[in-house]
Write a protein that holds these residues in place. Structure first.
Motif, short mmCIF file in Angstrom:
data_model
loop_
_atom_site.label_atom_id
_atom_site.label_comp_id
_atom_site.label_asym_id
_atom_site.label_seq_id
_atom_site.Cartn_x
_atom_site.Cartn_y
_atom_site.Cartn_z
N ILE A 16 0.84 -1.20 0.00
CA ILE A 16 0.00 0.00 0.00
C ILE A 16 0.88 1.25 0.00
N ALA A 19 2.51 1.92 -3.34
CA ALA A 19 1.55 2.46 -4.31
C ALA A 19 1.27 3.93 -4.03
N ASP A 126 4.31 -2.62 -5.70
CA ASP A 126 3.45 -1.45 -5.83
C ASP A 126 2.22 -1.70 -6.70
N CYS A 157 -4.27 3.11 -5.21
CA CYS A 157 -3.62 1.81 -5.36
C CYS A 157 -4.11 1.08 -6.61
#
Length: 302
Positions: A16, A19, A126, A157
């Motif tokens: 997370i 991202a 990512d 994301c």
């Protein structure tokens, strides 16, 4: 969303954070193990440590039975304006957060439906959630701004936000995630009885079906135990089907009369056909659900 904090820098939390950093969000990394946070920071996931002031959103990325305690701690510390989590169980953390006196108006349950059999920050990616559902479980207390920020997290994301009730989510993941992991583990456990000459014949099919069994035993004990009733219900149906297949195979191994063999063969074929039909029901990845529609239509949990 300009700033975020991720509490728990394992596979999910670090993925997370990676991202978010890739989308320009200032991200802070917090972990009870400072070395894990530093490792995630070295990967480019953000800044190891606590921010000076509240961030927009904090993600509690810890195992299910630790969500409520972590949420309570970081709400009291003023870590963020709003909070979500990433645990794969939703009813238990919500109930425990309520019992702990957490501010439920600023919390919405979340579950990004992506993962790997590896664990820890070094396994993070990512793109782990690209195109995947990201379940949000607002309660009757959750304010709209909190849901909107959690939706934005999912979108950053590149996931697909989906709103569900807590119990509905837990029943769904019992069927689609938790029992598959347990069945994979049970099958892999049978390999302990194989000798090297047998295992040397293993092909890609065995690798595929036992891949999930490589996951953390401690984490999955927590997950399965936290969703025990729903998992047991699905597993009971699986056990019934398995028992029927065992009976059919034993019958084929001992029956000599054509009619007896036909009955057992039909049962075996039926099980295989049901498998083909069930697999065909797995949907292709759908386009993103707009939160305004899903949020208005979704039932609210406790």
């Amino acid at each position: 969303m300009r700033s975020a904090a991720v509490v728990g820098t394992g596979l999910i939390g670090t993925s997370i954070a990676l991202a978010l950093r890739g989308r320009g969000v200032t991200t802070y990394l917090i972990d009870v193990n400072p070395e894990a946070a530093r490792t995630a920071a070295d990967l480019g996931a953000g800044i190891a440590g606590t921010p000076r002031g509240p961030v927009d959103l904090a993600v509690i990325a810890v195992p299910p039975r630790h969500v409520a305690a972590a949420l309570k701690e970081h709400q009291l510390q003023g870590l963020a304006h709003d909070f979500t989590d990433a645990a794969s169980i939703k009813e238990l953390p919500q109930r425990e957060a309520d019992q702990a006196g957490c501010d439920l108006t600023r919390f919405v349950g979340g579950h990004p439906m992506g993962g790997r059999e590896q664990s820890g920050p070094l396994a993070a990616r990512d793109d782990l959630f690209h195109g995947r559902p990201w379940v949000l479980t607002p309660s009757v207390h959750t304010r709209a701004q909190t849901v909107e920020r959690a939706q934005r997290l999912a979108e950053l994301c590149r996931a697909r936000p989906v709103v569900m009730a807590h119990a509905e989510h837990d029943r769904a993941v019992a069927l689609t995630s938790h029992v598959p992991h347990l069945v994979s583990s049970l099958l892999a456990g049978q390999l302990l009885h194989g000798d090297p000459s047998q295992l040397g014949l293993a092909g890609q099919g065995l690798q595929d079906i036992t891949r999930l069994a490589a996951g953390s035993a401690d984490l999955w004990t927590d997950i399965l135990g936290s969703n025990a009733v729903a998992v047991a219900d699905v597993l009971a149906g699986f056990a019934q089907d398995l028992h029927q297949v065992v009976d059919a195979l034993q019958g084929l191994g001992t029956a000599h009369e054509p009619e007896q063999r036909r009955v057992h063969t039909d049962r075996l074929t039926t099980a295989l056909v049901r498998g083909i039909q069930g697999r065909a029901r797995i949907p292709a990845r759908a386009p993103a659900t707009t939160l305004s529609t899903a949020y208005a239509a979704a039932p609210r949990g406790v």
